[in-house]
Structure formats: C-alpha cells, structure tokens
Design a protein around this motif. Structure first.
Motif, short mmCIF file in Angstrom:
data_model
loop_
_atom_site.label_atom_id
_atom_site.label_comp_id
_atom_site.label_asym_id
_atom_site.label_seq_id
_atom_site.Cartn_x
_atom_site.Cartn_y
_atom_site.Cartn_z
N PHE A 164 10.01 -15.56 -13.17
CA PHE A 164 8.93 -14.66 -12.79
C PHE A 164 8.96 -13.39 -13.64
CE2 PHE A 164 9.33 -16.91 -8.65
CZ PHE A 164 7.99 -17.20 -8.41
N THR A 165 7.79 -12.90 -14.02
CA THR A 165 7.72 -11.59 -14.66
C THR A 165 7.87 -10.51 -13.59
OG1 THR A 165 5.32 -11.35 -14.38
CG2 THR A 165 6.09 -12.51 -16.37
N LYS A 166 8.05 -9.28 -14.03
CA LYS A 166 8.19 -8.15 -13.10
C LYS A 166 6.97 -8.06 -12.18
CE LYS A 166 8.27 -3.08 -13.00
NZ LYS A 166 8.25 -1.84 -13.83
N GLU A 167 5.77 -8.18 -12.78
CA GLU A 167 4.54 -8.05 -12.00
C GLU A 167 4.37 -9.22 -11.03
OE1 GLU A 167 4.56 -5.50 -15.35
OE2 GLU A 167 4.75 -7.69 -15.32
N ILE B 37 4.05 -9.02 -6.73
CA ILE B 37 3.03 -9.63 -5.88
C ILE B 37 3.65 -10.69 -4.98
CG2 ILE B 37 0.87 -10.94 -5.84
CD1 ILE B 37 0.64 -7.99 -6.78
N TYR B 38 4.53 -11.50 -5.54
CA TYR B 38 5.18 -12.55 -4.76
C TYR B 38 5.95 -11.95 -3.59
CZ TYR B 38 7.50 -17.00 -3.82
OH TYR B 38 7.93 -18.15 -3.22
N SER B 39 6.65 -10.86 -3.84
CA SER B 39 7.45 -10.23 -2.78
C SER B 39 6.57 -9.70 -1.66
CB SER B 39 8.29 -9.10 -3.37
OG SER B 39 9.23 -9.60 -4.31
N VAL B 40 5.41 -9.16 -2.01
CA VAL B 40 4.47 -8.68 -0.99
C VAL B 40 4.00 -9.84 -0.11
CG1 VAL B 40 2.17 -7.70 -0.60
CG2 VAL B 40 3.68 -6.68 -2.31
N LEU C 74 -0.07 -3.68 -1.23
CA LEU C 74 -1.08 -3.40 -2.25
C LEU C 74 -1.24 -1.90 -2.47
CD1 LEU C 74 -3.73 -6.04 -1.13
CD2 LEU C 74 -2.53 -6.04 -3.33
N PHE C 75 -1.22 -1.14 -1.38
CA PHE C 75 -1.37 0.31 -1.47
C PHE C 75 -0.19 0.92 -2.24
CE2 PHE C 75 -1.13 4.69 0.15
CZ PHE C 75 -2.44 5.11 -0.07
N GLU C 76 1.01 0.42 -1.94
CA GLU C 76 2.21 0.94 -2.61
C GLU C 76 2.21 0.62 -4.10
OE1 GLU C 76 5.37 -0.76 -0.36
OE2 GLU C 76 5.25 0.75 1.25
N LEU C 77 1.52 -0.44 -4.50
CA LEU C 77 1.42 -0.82 -5.91
C LEU C 77 0.25 -0.12 -6.61
CD1 LEU C 77 2.16 -4.66 -5.71
CD2 LEU C 77 3.68 -2.87 -6.59
N GLY C 78 -0.43 0.74 -5.89
CA GLY C 78 -1.55 1.47 -6.49
C GLY C 78 -2.79 0.64 -6.67
N ASN D 192 -17.47 1.50 -8.23
CA ASN D 192 -17.11 1.97 -9.57
C ASN D 192 -16.00 3.02 -9.51
OD1 ASN D 192 -18.98 0.30 -10.78
ND2 ASN D 192 -20.61 1.86 -10.80
N LEU D 193 -16.06 3.91 -8.52
CA LEU D 193 -15.02 4.91 -8.36
C LEU D 193 -13.68 4.24 -8.03
CD1 LEU D 193 -14.32 7.92 -8.25
CD2 LEU D 193 -14.92 7.91 -5.81
N PHE D 194 -13.74 3.23 -7.18
CA PHE D 194 -12.54 2.47 -6.81
C PHE D 194 -11.91 1.80 -8.03
CE2 PHE D 194 -11.21 -1.95 -5.70
CZ PHE D 194 -10.03 -1.66 -5.02
N THR D 195 -12.73 1.10 -8.83
CA THR D 195 -12.19 0.38 -9.98
C THR D 195 -11.67 1.33 -11.05
OG1 THR D 195 -14.43 0.19 -10.93
CG2 THR D 195 -13.62 -1.65 -9.59
N GLN D 196 -12.28 2.51 -11.16
CA GLN D 196 -11.77 3.50 -12.11
C GLN D 196 -10.36 3.95 -11.74
OE1 GLN D 196 -14.62 6.73 -12.35
NE2 GLN D 196 -16.27 5.36 -13.03
N LYS D 197 -10.13 4.11 -10.45
CA LYS D 197 -8.84 4.62 -9.98
C LYS D 197 -7.74 3.55 -10.00
CE LYS D 197 -10.54 8.44 -7.14
NZ LYS D 197 -10.57 9.04 -5.78
N ILE D 198 -8.10 2.31 -9.69
CA ILE D 198 -7.06 1.27 -9.60
C ILE D 198 -7.06 0.35 -10.82
CG2 ILE D 198 -7.07 1.32 -7.07
CD1 ILE D 198 -8.45 -1.77 -8.66
N GLY D 199 -8.02 0.54 -11.72
CA GLY D 199 -8.21 -0.39 -12.83
C GLY D 199 -6.97 -0.62 -13.68
N ALA D 200 -6.28 0.46 -14.05
CA ALA D 200 -5.10 0.33 -14.91
C ALA D 200 -4.01 -0.47 -14.22
CB ALA D 200 -4.58 1.72 -15.30
#
Length: 436
Positions: free
Chosen positions: A261-264, A268-271, A304-308, A386-394
């Motif tokens: 597994f990669t870090k990412e 997700i798997y752990s969540v 999900l919230f903790e992962l931004g 759009n505001l949501f995707t701008q904030k979490i997009g990265a």
C-alpha cells in the motif's frame, strides 16, 4: 497467530448430506405452517432465479426451483405438502425430489375444499397465467398475503442455513486468497476474474456476484471487470460471492497491486477499516440498524475531515459527496436477501440469527471534483461546490483513483455477533504478507 491468517480453514468445507438438506426445507415448511392455523398456503415457483430480488420463497420451502410449479402447504391436513406441476416442471424437478406431486390441472378442484388461502398477493396474476388465464380465486372468500410471514421467518437463519453460508464463505475465501497472490503489474482484471471463477468451479459452485476493479475502475461502486491491465501502486477492489446449495456469501476486500500500500492508500484504508470495526461492534440483537449505519457514517466523516477532505463535517451534502452506498444488507438465498422488505421497516433492529454484511467504502474518482455529481444536483449551489473543491482540491488529488471497500458477513448471536469471514485477511500487514 493472527486470526486472519489460518488459510487452511478456508478449504475445510463441511459436508451436507442429501437427507440433512431435505430436513432443512421440511423444517422451513413446518415452521411456516405452525404460524397458520387454517386454510392452505400456495407458493408459486420462480421464473428467473438469476435476477437479484427475485422471489426465493419457493426455493426456501422446496429446496429447489423449477418452472411451472405451485407448492401447496396444508397445516391441518392428512397430507401436509403437495407439489402441483405442469409438463415442463416434470422435466426440471430434481430426480430425488421426495414431495408428492399432482398435475397442475387438478389445482382448481383442490381449491374448492378451501375458503381461506394464503399466497403472495403480488403473484396472483402469475398463478392464473400458469393455469391458462383462469381466475381460480374468484370464489375464494378470504385471501391473505403470506409474503411478510415468510420474509420474517427468513430473516433469522437456522443453524443449518448458517452452516451453508459458512461453506460459501470458505470457498469465497479460497478464491480471494488465490486471486490476491496474482495482483501483479500487467495482470488484467479479466485474468483475476477468471481465476476466481475457476476456484469456484473447482468446488462445483457458481459465483453469485463478482467484481474485480482496479485503479480508476475501483472508484466505480458497481463496476464488474474489464480487460484493463493493472498498474503498480493501484488498489484493486474485489467483491465476490458464491452460491453453496442455494445460499450465498458476499465478501469485499481491497488489495494493493504488487503487494504494498502507498501512504495515501493506507490512510483511506485505515479510515474504512476503523469504520467497519465500529459498525460490526454495533451489530447485536435488538440493536438499531439505523444507528449502526449512522455511527459508521460518523466514523468515515471523522476520518475524511482529519485528512482535509471536508470543510464542514456537519454538511449533509458533503457527506453524500463521499458516502455512495449503504453499509449493511442481509445475505442468504440472495446476495441482498429480502433487502427491500427489511429496509422499509420502521425502527429496524438486528435480530438473533440474521446474517448481515458490514461494508463501508470510500471512492475517489478523478472527475468527482470537476463538477457537481448528479446525485447532489439541487442539494448544493455551484458557488458552494466550487468553494469546497478549491479548499479540498489539493488534498483530494492525493487520493485520485483510490477505491476501498471492506465487507464481512456477520451472524447476529445471542451474545452479540460472530464474524463468519474473519479468516479472510483484511489487516494491512496481513494483506501485504500474502502478496509478497
């Protein structure tokens, strides 16, 4: 030794004798007749058992299915069971069928002896069509719907039914562990799918459901399989069930291609795994089904919230953005056993004898943040989205094309529950050991 590693247990299928199989369905019939004090029960056979949600009540009571049959159960008669059959049924009923049979043409005369009939109300026209469009019920004064009674009985599985489901799970586990070992770069989804089908065929059973979805396909909840070649550092979602003597399993596992597994992916798997464990802990007799689903959702949202990946953990539309399916359904004669009936009940509770899945999942398709998903239209404005995707997009981009689902089959017991598929690996370290 870790409980998820004794793979030898997966191939130890308990033998079910023909006599024991007959006794199971005889008991099913008697339990139903004990709930009806008068009249006669009529159960038509099913036209197509291959469709999800098709009526399995005849199969539950007779132990087989054949076109052109009507099963008559007489609670207080000298003969408790009569199978009325047409010429087509004669060719398709099992040779070892021990039920008394009579020509379907005699059913109309048989019913003249009864003033009360129990049958599936929604199948009256189907029964009449089977008899040549003759309305044989026109003179019957009292007709009651037997379907809810059968469904309630089917919700709680007997020890014999649980044993059949466990055998299906063991075969599924063997097929999955063999497939896990072949998760290599360059292998195709079709290659792995064929391997699971082969493992089922070796045990002389058929798959009830099969999904082998890698990379971007793993983010499609209902994807089957394709000729796509798997790539390194991708996840592959398996969702597999097999029928063993009519009873099915339903197991999902997520594995990394090439075994690491990669870090990412681990994040997700752990969540998902933590949420699944929370859900399983709440599957107890008389416990609320809806509460279990809510707590699983809460755990996923927290992760999900903790992962931004969320800006507001209380936002309903943001929850729906990520939560794409329910987490629990019954298994038995169907992959989704009498699911709609139970799902529509108020104040749903787990009951002893139920076998229900627990299967949270999270999926990150590349295009999900490009525009408002169809399921969210009317629930969020373009400006909000759009505001949501701008904030979490990265942060979202880190997880693109990762799909994770983990599913186990859980028996509700007097003491709490028992995970029937516990031996199939799902801890990260165990999964990586298998492939490497």
């Amino acid at each position: 030794m870790n409980k998820s590693l004794p793979f030898i247990l997966l191939i130890c299928i308990s033998a079910i004798s023909v006599k024991a199989f007959e006794e199971l369905h005889k008991t099913n019939r008697q339990r139903l007749m004990n709930q009806v004090t008068d009249g006669v029960i009529l159960i038509p056979s099913t036209k197509d058992l291959n469709n999800w949600g098709s009526d399995k009540n005849f199969l539950y009571l007779a132990g087989f299915n054949a076109s052109g049959c009507i099963l008559a159960l007489i609670p207080n008669g000298d003969k408790n069971v009569i199978l009325f059959i047409n010429d087509n049924a004669k060719r398709s009923i099992p040779k070892d069928c021990s039920l008394e049979t009579q020509p379907l043409s005699k059913l109309a005369d048989f019913l003249k002896n009864w003033t009360k009939i129990y049958l599936p109300i929604n199948r009256i026209n189907e029964i009449n069509d089977l008899l040549g469009s003759i309305n044989i019920f026109k003179d019957i004064e009292n007709i009651s719907n037997i379907t809810p009674t059968i469904y309630n009985q089917r919700l709680g599985k007997s020890e014999e039914e649980v044993e059949l489901i466990e055998n299906a799970i063991k075969i599924t586990g063997t097929a999955l562990t063999e497939a896990f070992k072949q998760c290599k770069t360059g292998s195709t989804e079709l290659d792995i799918f064929a391997l699971t089908e082969y493992q089922a065929a070796k045990k002389q059973v058929k798959t009830s459901f099969s999904q082998t979805a890698s990379g971007p396909n793993s983010t499609n909840v209902h994807f089957g399989h394709s000729e796509r070649a798997m790539k390194s550092k991708e996840t592959i979602v398996f969702d597999l069930g097999v029928y063993y003597k009519n009873y099915t399993s339903d197991i999902s596992r997520t594995f990394p291609v090439d075994g690491k597994f990669t870090k990412e992916q681990k994040q997700i798997y752990s969540v998902v795994l933590k949420a699944q464990k929370v859900g399983i802990s709440l599957m107890n007799p008389n416990a609320s089904y809806d509460n279990a689903e809510k707590k699983v959702t809460d755990e996923l949202i927290k992760g999900l919230f903790e992962l931004g990946l969320m800006t507001d953990s209380t936002s309903m539309w943001q929850k729906e953005f990520y939560i794409q399916h329910g987490f629990s359904h019954g298994i038995g004669l169907d992959v989704h056993d009498i699911y709609s009936y139970f799902k529509n009940q108020p104040n749903k509770k787990f009951i002893m004898g139920m076998v229900y899945t627990m299967e949270p999942g999270l999926y990150f398709p590349e295009d999900m943040i490009k525009s408002i998903p169809e399921r969210l239209k009317g629930k969020v404005t373009e400006e909000e989205f759009n505001l949501f995707t701008q904030k979490i997009g990265a942060n979202y981009k880190k997880y693109i094309n990762i799909g994770v689902r983990i599913e186990d089959d859980i028996l509700i017991t007097k003491e709490g529950n028992r995970n029937l598929s516990i031996v199939i690996p799902k801890e990260i370290e165990d999964i990586e050991k298998i492939i490497q």
